[in-house]
Design an enzyme around this catalytic site. Structure first.
Site, PDB file in Angstrom:
ATOM      1  N   CYS A  68      41.216  34.728  32.412  1.00  0.00           N
ATOM      2  CA  CYS A  68      40.867  35.748  33.132  1.00  0.00           C
ATOM      3  C   CYS A  68      41.817  36.138  34.362  1.00  0.00           C
ATOM      4  CB  CYS A  68      39.528  35.790  33.523  1.00  0.00           C
ATOM      5  SG  CYS A  68      38.920  37.114  34.840  1.00  0.00           S
ATOM      6  N   CYS A 120      39.963  36.472  37.699  1.00  0.00           N
ATOM      7  CA  CYS A 120      39.359  35.217  37.993  1.00  0.00           C
ATOM      8  C   CYS A 120      40.534  34.292  38.944  1.00  0.00           C
ATOM      9  CB  CYS A 120      39.124  34.401  36.992  1.00  0.00           C
ATOM     10  SG  CYS A 120      37.461  35.301  36.024  1.00  0.00           S
TER      11      CYS A 120
END
Length: 218
Positions: A28, A31
């Site tokens: 991600c 993230c």
């Protein structure tokens, strides 16, 4: 982190100190942007709250339990419950504002302890401690709101005074409006004796007794 570790390091630990859980995954991109920021904040604010990182790829069961639809997703656990959350890679300033709004301070912790004591033993003495707390912190909206909830049946006129400072834009406004309506209803004198008024009086008395279904029927 398995479910047992999560229970220990998040749920149980959150009864001692707020725990912020960062649900993320290695693939991600957002993230990887959020991670270092929130980790730095956790280091700077050590002792105020703790950070737990949870890899949703490795802990899919926990991700499903907490309904993680997209990542990054950050949830604040306090007293074993999710109290607030946000999704996406927010900038540092926005995260700081979120933390300031939702991380319990000393007043919040004291209020929570008072409310737990009242729920366990709703005696006048315990309610009196909440009255004293509100007197000590007249600008603490949440405390005034909680006291209003306890007084709405016994002293509705005072409830309207307690809620008066809560205006549009305050996060407690909608709930305060509900209490205001109930307080006004409980303040009306239905002792005149006319048929409709008599029924409303019975409804009022039913509300006082907690018999809400009967009150609605009246």
């Amino acid at each position: 982190m398995n479910s047992l570790d999560f229970e220990k390091h998040v749920i149980e630990r959150s009864h001692e100190i707020p725990v912020v859980v960062d649900f993320w995954a290695p693939w991600c991109g957002p993230c990887r942007v959020l991670g270092p920021v929130i980790e730095q904040l956790a280091s700077e604010q050590q002792g105020r709250w703790e950070l737990v990182k949870l890899n949703t790829e490795e802990e899919q069961e926990l991700a499903q339990r907490y309904q993680i639809r997209g990542i990054p997703n950050v949830k604040l656990f306090y007293k074993g419950q999710v109290k607030a959350e946000f999704a996406g890679a927010l900038p540092r300033k926005s995260i700081e504002q979120w933390l300031d709004e939702h991380i319990p301070d000393a007043r919040k912790k004291q209020l929570d302890e008072l409310l737990e004591a009242i729920e366990a033993d709703p005696t006048p003495a315990h309610v009196a401690t909440l009255v004293a707390f509100v007197a000590d912190y007249p600008d603490y909206t949440e405390a005034a709101f909680e006291l209003a909830k306890w007084k709405v049946y016994s002293n509705p006129e005072e409830v309207l005074e307690l809620l008066e400072p809560i205006k549009i834009g305050d996060k407690w406004f909608d709930q305060a409006e509900d209490l205001r309506i109930l307080a006004r209803f409980m303040s009306v004198d239905f002792s005149i004796g006319e048929k409709v008024v008599e029924a409303m009086g019975k409804a009022q008395e039913a509300v006082k007794q907690g018999a809400l279904e009967m009150a609605i029927q009246e």
